[in-house]
Motif scaffolding. Structure first.
Motif, mmCIF file in Angstrom:
data_model
loop_
_atom_site.group_PDB
_atom_site.id
_atom_site.type_symbol
_atom_site.label_atom_id
_atom_site.label_comp_id
_atom_site.label_asym_id
_atom_site.label_seq_id
_atom_site.Cartn_x
_atom_site.Cartn_y
_atom_site.Cartn_z
ATOM 1 N N SER A 26 18.872 6.552 -21.024
ATOM 2 C CA SER A 26 20.014 6.255 -21.886
ATOM 3 C C SER A 26 19.959 4.829 -22.421
ATOM 4 O O SER A 26 20.300 4.581 -23.586
ATOM 5 N N LEU A 27 19.521 3.886 -21.591
ATOM 6 C CA LEU A 27 19.468 2.490 -22.026
ATOM 7 C C LEU A 27 18.256 2.231 -22.924
ATOM 8 O O LEU A 27 18.338 1.448 -23.879
ATOM 9 N N CYS A 28 17.146 2.880 -22.624
ATOM 10 C CA CYS A 28 15.946 2.678 -23.436
ATOM 11 C C CYS A 28 16.033 3.381 -24.790
ATOM 12 O O CYS A 28 15.205 3.132 -25.669
ATOM 13 N N TRP A 29 17.014 4.246 -24.974
ATOM 14 C CA TRP A 29 17.204 4.901 -26.262
ATOM 15 C C TRP A 29 17.467 3.856 -27.343
ATOM 16 O O TRP A 29 16.966 3.968 -28.466
ATOM 17 N N ASN A 30 18.258 2.828 -26.986
ATOM 18 C CA ASN A 30 18.582 1.776 -27.951
ATOM 19 C C ASN A 30 17.575 0.627 -27.932
ATOM 20 O O ASN A 30 17.397 -0.048 -28.949
ATOM 21 N N ARG A 31 16.943 0.406 -26.788
ATOM 22 C CA ARG A 31 15.975 -0.690 -26.674
ATOM 23 C C ARG A 31 14.801 -0.189 -25.844
ATOM 24 O O ARG A 31 14.819 -0.293 -24.619
ATOM 25 N N ASP B 277 16.443 7.242 -3.121
ATOM 26 C CA ASP B 277 16.578 8.694 -3.189
ATOM 27 C C ASP B 277 17.155 9.196 -4.512
ATOM 28 O O ASP B 277 17.102 10.397 -4.789
ATOM 29 N N SER B 278 17.707 8.298 -5.319
ATOM 30 C CA SER B 278 18.433 8.706 -6.532
ATOM 31 C C SER B 278 17.529 8.722 -7.755
ATOM 32 O O SER B 278 17.804 8.072 -8.768
ATOM 33 N N ALA B 279 16.456 9.493 -7.666
ATOM 34 C CA ALA B 279 15.475 9.520 -8.751
ATOM 35 C C ALA B 279 16.073 10.044 -10.054
ATOM 36 O O ALA B 279 15.815 9.486 -11.130
ATOM 37 N N GLN B 280 16.847 11.117 -9.977
ATOM 38 C CA GLN B 280 17.398 11.697 -11.195
ATOM 39 C C GLN B 280 18.377 10.753 -11.864
ATOM 40 O O GLN B 280 18.346 10.554 -13.084
ATOM 41 N N GLU B 281 19.265 10.139 -11.069
ATOM 42 C CA GLU B 281 20.232 9.196 -11.635
ATOM 43 C C GLU B 281 19.530 7.990 -12.245
ATOM 44 O O GLU B 281 19.911 7.499 -13.313
ATOM 45 N N ALA B 282 18.482 7.510 -11.563
ATOM 46 C CA ALA B 282 17.732 6.360 -12.079
ATOM 47 C C ALA B 282 17.051 6.702 -13.404
ATOM 48 O O ALA B 282 17.095 5.921 -14.369
ATOM 49 N N THR B 283 16.440 7.868 -13.455
ATOM 50 C CA THR B 283 15.750 8.291 -14.680
ATOM 51 C C THR B 283 16.725 8.473 -15.831
ATOM 52 O O THR B 283 16.466 8.031 -16.960
ATOM 53 N N ASP B 284 17.862 9.106 -15.554
ATOM 54 C CA ASP B 284 18.860 9.330 -16.606
ATOM 55 C C ASP B 284 19.389 8.007 -17.150
ATOM 56 O O ASP B 284 19.560 7.847 -18.374
ATOM 57 N N LEU B 285 19.650 7.059 -16.263
ATOM 58 C CA LEU B 285 20.165 5.766 -16.701
ATOM 59 C C LEU B 285 19.122 5.024 -17.534
ATOM 60 O O LEU B 285 19.441 4.462 -18.595
ATOM 61 N N ALA B 286 17.880 5.031 -17.074
ATOM 62 C CA ALA B 286 16.820 4.353 -17.822
ATOM 63 C C ALA B 286 16.648 4.958 -19.210
ATOM 64 O O ALA B 286 16.504 4.240 -20.208
#
Length: 250
Positions: free
Chosen positions: A52-57, A41-50
């Motif tokens: 932020s991490l994919c910004w560097n890699r 159910d945590s689509a927004q949190e999952a997207t935000d985390l992805a």
């Protein structure tokens, strides 16, 4: 341990969008791994985390939504995870339902939810992942709970499910060796639930019963998971308590 001990490896983390799951995804990412972040159910949190991490890699996190109570979807979830990066090196069974079921009020829905998320899903995900993990020489880490061995009044269904997961961890380690290691991490009080499930008196009692006199942080669990996945080649079938010493004091 090298700076990026998990570089080139891929891990599936269930319930990876928030709290302990998110901390685990971040720790794996910091060690060089790519992750398949499962959420329901945590689509927004999952997207935000992805993001932020994919910004560097770039392209280091893939998102997969699935309901772990849908047993028919579990094998598909694992296959999708294995295809995301062309390999699967580990599975972290973190997703969990947690709420009280006072005796006299327990119903089949609560049983199906609590046992389904905390025991049934980890079993069938592990079974589906086994062929991939044998190929990669991978590992499984199950997030258990201090209450698997020290039951919490009013939470009998949850405690029974986690007790089953504890035993399952050891059983799978016996059956999946020597190619695949299976261990568990057993948290104590780690970041209070956001729904005010425990009142101030209960919280104070839990802290008083903890030798370190404080609650833990999700990163405490994440670091332990990282150790078991990256730097523990001769550890399997073990449940590591990360609880400030509370299990030794109760």
């Amino acid at each position: 341990m090298s700076i990026f001990p998990l570089s080139g490896k891929a891990f599936l983390v269930t319930g990876g969008a928030k709290r302990i799951g998110a901390a685990i995804v971040k720790a794996l990412h910091g060690a060089g791994a790519s992750s398949i972040l499962h959420y329901r159910d945590s689509a927004q949190e999952a997207t935000d985390l992805a993001l932020s991490l994919c910004w560097n890699r770039p392209d280091s996190i893939k998102l997969i939504r699935a309901d772990l109570l849908d047993s028919a979807a579990l094998a598909t979830l694992v296959e999708s995870a294995a295809q995301a990066f062309g390999r699967l090196d580990g599975l972290v069974n973190n997703a969990s339902s947690f709420y009280p079921t006072p005796l006299g009020q327990i119903d089949a829905n609560a049983w199906d939810d609590l046992v389904g998320s905390n025991l049934k899903a980890p079993l069938f995900l592990s079974q589906a992942a086994w062929p991939h993990l044998k190929e990669s020489g991978g590992a499984i880490v199950n997030i258990v709970d201090i209450n698997a061995e020290r039951p919490l009044a009013g939470f009998s269904t949850y405690c029974a499910a986690k007790a089953g997961l504890l035993c399952l961890t050891r059983a799978l380690a016996t059956e999946m060796g020597p190619q695949v290691r299976v261990n568990g991490v057993s948290p104590g009080a780690i970041e209070w639930p956001s729904d005010n499930l425990f009142d101030a008196q209960v919280k104070a009692h839990m802290i008083e019963a903890t030798p370190l006199k404080r609650i833990g942080d999700p990163t405490d669990i994440a670091r332990t998971v990282l150790f078991l996945l990256a730097d523990a080649p001769y550890i399997t079938g073990q449940i590591l308590a990360v609880d400030g010493g509370r299990s030794a004091h109760l």
